[in-house]
Design a protein around this motif. Structure first.
Motif, PDB file in Angstrom:
ATOM      1  N   GLU A  19       6.599  13.690   1.806  1.00 47.76           N
ATOM      2  CA  GLU A  19       5.843  13.400   3.021  1.00 47.76           C
ATOM      3  C   GLU A  19       6.475  12.236   3.795  1.00 47.76           C
ATOM      4  N   TYR A  20       6.906  11.201   3.041  1.00 46.43           N
ATOM      5  CA  TYR A  20       7.498  10.043   3.689  1.00 46.43           C
ATOM      6  C   TYR A  20       8.864  10.382   4.277  1.00 46.43           C
ATOM      7  N   ARG A  67       6.604   7.287  -4.781  1.00 47.65           N
ATOM      8  CA  ARG A  67       7.222   8.228  -5.700  1.00 47.65           C
ATOM      9  C   ARG A  67       6.556   9.608  -5.623  1.00 47.65           C
ATOM     10  N   LYS A  68       5.221   9.589  -5.620  1.00 42.71           N
ATOM     11  CA  LYS A  68       4.491  10.859  -5.629  1.00 42.71           C
ATOM     12  C   LYS A  68       4.560  11.574  -4.283  1.00 42.71           C
ATOM     13  N   HIS A  69       4.565  10.809  -3.205  1.00 45.82           N
ATOM     14  CA  HIS A  69       4.510  11.414  -1.877  1.00 45.82           C
ATOM     15  C   HIS A  69       5.836  11.299  -1.148  1.00 45.82           C
ATOM     16  N   LYS A  70       6.899  11.261  -1.931  1.00 42.77           N
ATOM     17  CA  LYS A  70       8.228  11.050  -1.363  1.00 42.77           C
ATOM     18  C   LYS A  70       8.506  12.029  -0.210  1.00 42.77           C
ATOM     19  N   ARG A  88       0.808  -1.225   0.000  1.00 46.62           N
ATOM     20  CA  ARG A  88       0.000   0.000   0.000  1.00 46.62           C
ATOM     21  C   ARG A  88       0.839   1.272   0.000  1.00 46.62           C
ATOM     22  N   HIS A  89       2.151   1.141   0.370  1.00 47.35           N
ATOM     23  CA  HIS A  89       3.014   2.321   0.354  1.00 47.35           C
ATOM     24  C   HIS A  89       3.785   2.459  -0.945  1.00 47.35           C
ATOM     25  N   ARG A  90       4.205   1.338  -1.524  1.00 50.23           N
ATOM     26  CA  ARG A  90       5.124   1.438  -2.658  1.00 50.23           C
ATOM     27  C   ARG A  90       4.482   2.125  -3.848  1.00 50.23           C
ATOM     28  N   ARG A  91       3.157   2.047  -3.952  1.00 53.14           N
ATOM     29  CA  ARG A  91       2.456   2.731  -5.045  1.00 53.14           C
ATOM     30  C   ARG A  91       2.484   4.245  -4.854  1.00 53.14           C
ATOM     31  N   ARG A  92       2.486   4.676  -3.586  1.00 53.62           N
ATOM     32  CA  ARG A  92       2.409   6.113  -3.307  1.00 53.62           C
ATOM     33  C   ARG A  92       3.779   6.749  -3.167  1.00 53.62           C
TER      34      ARG A  92
END
Lengths: 263, 273
Positions: free
Chosen positions: A118-119, A113-116, A107-111
């Protein structure tokens, strides 16, 4: 919807076919949501097997393991793990090491790149919590053993696991660093919404940190007794020098000595 | 013990000059020149014939005298060696990853590869000549065959030595075999891979020169065997010197690539601090 996060019900786990070693037998254990559980026992009692059963790395031949109400038949990604060996990848910076689970968990790996950003902020915040502010750009081998273990804890927590499994995470550290990290893990447990299972040889560590201490028998391992540790939270290190604390530790020590003698 | 160590330190410190000439980078040159000087003197003083052991001066004379031919043959050898080596890199990396990927493939292929590696490559050259004729192709293939093995073994070793804890941590998160390979296995095996290139390039020269000596009409191996049949001993030695020069150059190139790509594995010397 029960309150227990982990249930192990009458589990047998045998390695290496039908005539192999029986690592655990008739194992029963319940860990409540939000609890800090410690597992102690004589060496070779199957504590690491317990770790692997709960995380779904091993599937038992007999009995039932559930995590968050789901029967464990494959690795459960709501778990974070940390071992005695910090296993940081030397070619990644500390920050990138901490971010590694996000590149794996579905569920994280999809997000990612776009939300780098934030992570990364989240990882830096975690590093700050364990006292590693500003060390994200350092390589693991530029950190001391204790600092690597702190980073290891961050890596285990970055994907917000509901359950954190710790296998003797402080075993290789010196006494002072260990005490520091006890406080780190105590504060993490208090501030994050996480259930922790700590496998350890160190009885003082177990009693200081845990709500319940599970005592395991010698191989084939099962839980002999569960001790409720009543000291009020937040606990200060000074609690370890109270007579009551020492009584509990001494009691545990006697039980494990008995368990060893039986084997 | 500590007293005898520490007492002279304060007085000794100012004696050492602040700027001391650093001899270290010059050492390879000093030793090489030294070797040639001793060689030259030994030959001159003992009066050994040039046909048995030519002096370095005589060899350099030969290099200048036959420079056109030496240049052509050196380039040919460098070409066959490099092509064979590149094939070994691609093939070795691919097979190494395959072997490291699966225990089954590893178990099946390993004894075959060991047996294959045990065959002296000079014995394979006649077969290659039957298939491809004499010349460039057998030289390339011999270089490939001999350089291939260390690359495979090293890449597979890198993959096989992933810490089980790392694997457990990732698998517990739901990592597939592919994830573990990409995130851990391949980066981990890179120092082994680049380390093996230094061995592989030297072996590749062995392979190409063997093949050229046995079955070719160009290349340093051919040139040396032709010179030998004409009893032109200085030219034989000139060929050896050229091989050494090419070997050192390629080795240095591989060492440089290794350092550039896997600095984290050489942390104590290059990247500390």
């Amino acid at each position: 919807m029960g309150a227990s996060l982990v249930t192990i019900d009458n589990v047998d786990m045998r390695y290496g076919g039908a005539d192999g070693t029986l690592a655990v037998s008739g194992l029963n254990m319940v860990v409540e949501r939000g609890e800090f559980a410690a597992v102690v026992g004589p060496s070779g009692c199957g504590k690491s097997t317990l770790m692997k059963l709960v995380t779904g790395l091993h599937i038992p031949q007999q009995g039932l393991v559930t995590v968050a109400g789901i029967h464990v038949t494959k690795p459960v990604s709501i778990v974070g793990m940390a071992f005695q060996n910090p296993t940081m990848l030397p070619w990644r910076t500390t920050l990138d090491n901490v971010l590694l689970p996000l590149e794996i968990v579905e569920r994280h790996r999809r997000r990612l790149r776009k939300h780098k950003k934030e992570y990364v902020e989240k990882a830096e915040h975690l590093l700050e919590t364990v006292g590693l502010k500003g060390f994200g750009s350092k390589y693991p081998w530029q950190l001391s053993g204790g600092m690597q273990q702190r980073a290891n804890l961050c890596r285990a927590l970055i994907h917000e696991p509901e359950l954190l499994m710790l296998d003797e995470p402080f075993g290789a550290l010196d006494a002072f660093t260990r005490e520091e990290l006890w406080q780190v893990i105590r504060d993490l447990h208090a501030s994050q919404d996480v259930t922790i299972v700590l496998v350890t040889h160190d009885l003082r560590e177990a009693v200081f940190l845990a709500d319940n201490v599970h005592v395991m028998s010698a191989r084939p391992g099962k839980i002999l007794k569960v001790h409720k540790i009543g000291f009020a939270r937040p606990r200060d290190l000074s609690v370890m020098y109270e007579a009551e604390f020492n009584d509990v530790v001494q009691g545990l020590r006697g039980e494990i000595a008995d368990a060893r003698a039986v084997a | 013990m500590s007293a005898s160590n520490t007492t002279p330190a304060p007085t000794a410190l100012p004696v050492t000059p602040a700027k001391k000439f650093d001899w270290l980078p010059l050492m390879p040159w000093i030793y090489t020149i030294g070797l040639f000087l001793i060689w030259e003197l030994g030959v001159r003083l003992s009066g050994v014939s040039h046909t048995i052991m030519p002096a370095p001066s005589r060899i350099f004379e030969a290099i200048i005298q036959y420079w056109g031919a030496i240049q052509r043959h050196s380039i040919q050898t460098l070409y066959t060696t490099s092509v064979g080596f590149l094939m070994a890199v691609v093939g070795g990396l691919a097979l190494g990853l395959l072997i490291g990927w699966s225990r089954m493939i590893y178990a099946g292929l390993y004894p075959l590869m060991v047996g294959f590696n045990a065959i002296p490559k000079v014995a394979v050259v006649p077969i290659l000549v039957i298939w491809f004729g004499i010349g460039t192709v057998p030289a390339i293939l011999t270089a490939f065959l001999i350089a291939f093995f260390p690359i495979v073994v090293n890449v597979a070793t890198g993959l096989a030595t992933i810490e089980p804890e790392t694997e457990d941590v990732l698998r517990a998160l739901g990592a597939k075999k592919m994830d573990i390979m990409l995130k851990v296995g391949i980066p981990r095996s890179m120092p082994y891979f680049f380390g093996s290139l230094k061995i592989a390039i030297t072996l590749a020269f062995v392979g190409s020169v063997i093949s050229e000596t046995v079955a070719a009409n160009s290349g340093l191996g051919y040139m040396m065997s032709a010179a030998q049949s004409q009893f032109n001993v200085p030219l034989v030695w000139a060929g050896l010197i050229m091989l050494a020069v090419e070997g050192i150059a390629m080795y240095a190139l591989m060492a440089w690539i290794e350092k550039r790509t896997t600095g984290w594995a050489h942390r104590s010397q290059t990247m500390a601090g």
